[in-house]
Write a protein that holds these residues in place. Structure first.
Motif, mmCIF file in Angstrom:
data_model
loop_
_atom_site.group_PDB
_atom_site.id
_atom_site.type_symbol
_atom_site.label_atom_id
_atom_site.label_comp_id
_atom_site.label_asym_id
_atom_site.label_seq_id
_atom_site.Cartn_x
_atom_site.Cartn_y
_atom_site.Cartn_z
ATOM 1 N N ILE A 63 23.318 -5.409 -46.593
ATOM 2 C CA ILE A 63 22.802 -5.714 -47.929
ATOM 3 C C ILE A 63 22.270 -7.140 -47.994
ATOM 4 N N GLU A 64 23.010 -8.089 -47.422
ATOM 5 C CA GLU A 64 22.562 -9.484 -47.426
ATOM 6 C C GLU A 64 21.235 -9.633 -46.696
ATOM 7 N N GLY A 65 21.100 -8.936 -45.574
ATOM 8 C CA GLY A 65 19.855 -8.999 -44.823
ATOM 9 C C GLY A 65 18.671 -8.544 -45.649
ATOM 10 N N PHE A 66 18.814 -7.419 -46.330
ATOM 11 C CA PHE A 66 17.691 -6.901 -47.114
ATOM 12 C C PHE A 66 17.481 -7.683 -48.408
ATOM 13 N N ARG A 67 18.520 -8.308 -48.931
ATOM 14 C CA ARG A 67 18.319 -9.183 -50.092
ATOM 15 C C ARG A 67 17.427 -10.360 -49.716
ATOM 16 N N ARG A 68 17.755 -11.015 -48.615
ATOM 17 C CA ARG A 68 16.958 -12.162 -48.177
ATOM 18 C C ARG A 68 15.536 -11.720 -47.825
ATOM 19 N N PHE A 69 15.441 -10.626 -47.100
ATOM 20 C CA PHE A 69 14.152 -10.084 -46.687
ATOM 21 C C PHE A 69 13.297 -9.746 -47.907
ATOM 22 N N GLY A 70 13.900 -9.059 -48.868
ATOM 23 C CA GLY A 70 13.175 -8.669 -50.072
ATOM 24 C C GLY A 70 12.697 -9.861 -50.877
ATOM 25 N N ARG A 71 13.535 -10.902 -50.966
ATOM 26 C CA ARG A 71 13.135 -12.105 -51.709
ATOM 27 C C ARG A 71 11.925 -12.765 -51.061
ATOM 28 N N ARG A 72 11.914 -12.828 -49.744
ATOM 29 C CA ARG A 72 10.789 -13.470 -49.056
ATOM 30 C C ARG A 72 9.496 -12.674 -49.231
ATOM 31 N N LEU A 73 9.590 -11.360 -49.152
ATOM 32 C CA LEU A 73 8.381 -10.551 -49.327
ATOM 33 C C LEU A 73 7.887 -10.611 -50.770
ATOM 34 N N ALA A 74 8.821 -10.604 -51.715
ATOM 35 C CA ALA A 74 8.434 -10.641 -53.128
ATOM 36 C C ALA A 74 7.786 -11.966 -53.505
ATOM 37 N N ALA A 75 8.080 -13.014 -52.742
ATOM 38 C CA ALA A 75 7.543 -14.344 -53.057
ATOM 39 C C ALA A 75 6.114 -14.540 -52.562
ATOM 40 N N VAL A 76 5.591 -13.579 -51.792
ATOM 41 C CA VAL A 76 4.226 -13.718 -51.264
ATOM 42 C C VAL A 76 3.231 -13.565 -52.409
ATOM 43 N N PRO A 77 2.394 -14.570 -52.657
ATOM 44 C CA PRO A 77 1.423 -14.462 -53.761
ATOM 45 C C PRO A 77 0.336 -13.445 -53.443
ATOM 46 N N ARG A 78 -0.142 -12.769 -54.456
ATOM 47 C CA ARG A 78 -1.217 -11.789 -54.298
ATOM 48 C C ARG A 78 -2.567 -12.469 -54.483
ATOM 49 N N LEU A 91 2.989 -11.928 -42.279
ATOM 50 C CA LEU A 91 3.447 -13.254 -41.861
ATOM 51 C C LEU A 91 4.791 -13.592 -42.507
ATOM 52 N N ALA A 92 4.995 -13.141 -43.742
ATOM 53 C CA ALA A 92 6.288 -13.348 -44.404
ATOM 54 C C ALA A 92 7.377 -12.522 -43.723
ATOM 55 N N TYR A 93 7.016 -11.348 -43.247
ATOM 56 C CA TYR A 93 7.948 -10.496 -42.493
ATOM 57 C C TYR A 93 8.431 -11.250 -41.256
ATOM 58 N N ARG A 94 7.481 -11.848 -40.542
ATOM 59 C CA ARG A 94 7.848 -12.629 -39.354
ATOM 60 C C ARG A 94 8.734 -13.816 -39.735
ATOM 61 N N ALA A 95 8.353 -14.539 -40.786
ATOM 62 C CA ALA A 95 9.127 -15.710 -41.206
ATOM 63 C C ALA A 95 10.561 -15.320 -41.546
ATOM 64 N N SER A 96 10.728 -14.174 -42.181
ATOM 65 C CA SER A 96 12.066 -13.711 -42.535
ATOM 66 C C SER A 96 12.881 -13.398 -41.285
ATOM 67 N N ALA A 97 12.251 -12.738 -40.325
ATOM 68 C CA ALA A 97 12.955 -12.394 -39.081
ATOM 69 C C ALA A 97 13.359 -13.643 -38.311
ATOM 70 N N LEU A 98 12.485 -14.646 -38.284
ATOM 71 C CA LEU A 98 12.802 -15.879 -37.560
ATOM 72 C C LEU A 98 13.857 -16.700 -38.290
#
Length: 202
Positions: A63-78, A91-98
């Protein structure tokens, strides 16, 4: 004066991060609550108080992993451009993984035999994936993508970045590959490959 909280959010996050490191580097057998408590310099009572049991700890880690992951993806501006939005999301996906490589195995591999995400965990994972689905649907609605199921486009885009991230985390990218440029080039080429011919050539 009230007594200070000893089993607080900071300790919970510290325990989860250490649990993720143990799991990703030493495997599920290394994930004992006693060892985890010792590594973080706390008591097993604190671990049980925060998580309850080892299965509950694994669930909390997912759950913690997907919370952090989801926050980073949601923060990407459109930007309004589906292609550029797909690139930036990748690129946000990569940043989250790193940022959290120790959480990647529990999120995307069967690193703990027998573990099945609970309802909350499944919802969080779906919410994170929704960021990609929304961008793809915008492109479909705008008539810029070819006439295939939106899921095909979404999974194709996910597969590219997930594959690159997996190669990078495992140290399998060739030394001459420049990640900053290479990811963007690959993501953009893949996204443009889903464009209708008349849009692609525009």
């Amino acid at each position: 004066m009230p007594r200070p909280k000893t089993h607080d959010e900071a300790l919970r996050v510290k325990l989860l991060d250490r649990a993720g490191v143990l799991l990703s580097t030493e495997g599920p057998k290394a994930l004992s609550l006693r060892k985890l408590a010792a590594d973080v310099d706390t008591s097993t009572t604190a671990v049980y108080s925060l998580f309850g049991s080892k299965p509950d700890l694994v669930s909390a880690l997912y759950i913690e992993g997907f919370r952090r992951f989801g926050r980073r993806l949601a923060a990407v501006p459109r930007t309004g451009d589906p292609i550029e939005d797909l690139v930036q999301l990748g690129l946000a996906y990569r940043a989250s993984a790193l940022a959290d490589p120790h959480l990647y195995p529990i999120m995307f591999t069967k690193s703990v035999p027998g573990f099945e995400p609970n309802e909350e965990a499944v919802r969080l994972a779906a919410d994170a994936a929704n960021a990609l689905a929304v961008i793809v649907q915008i492109g479909v609605d705008a008539g810029v993508f070819i006439d295939v199921p939106p899921t095909s486009i979404a999974v194709g885009c996910w597969g590219i970045v997930h594959g690159l991230v997996t190669l990078e985390l495992n140290g399998n990218l060739p030394p001459e590959f420049e990640p900053e440029r290479g990811y963007a080039d690959a993501l953009r080429a893949n996204a443009r490959g889903w464009l209708k011919p008349e849009v692609f050539g525009a």
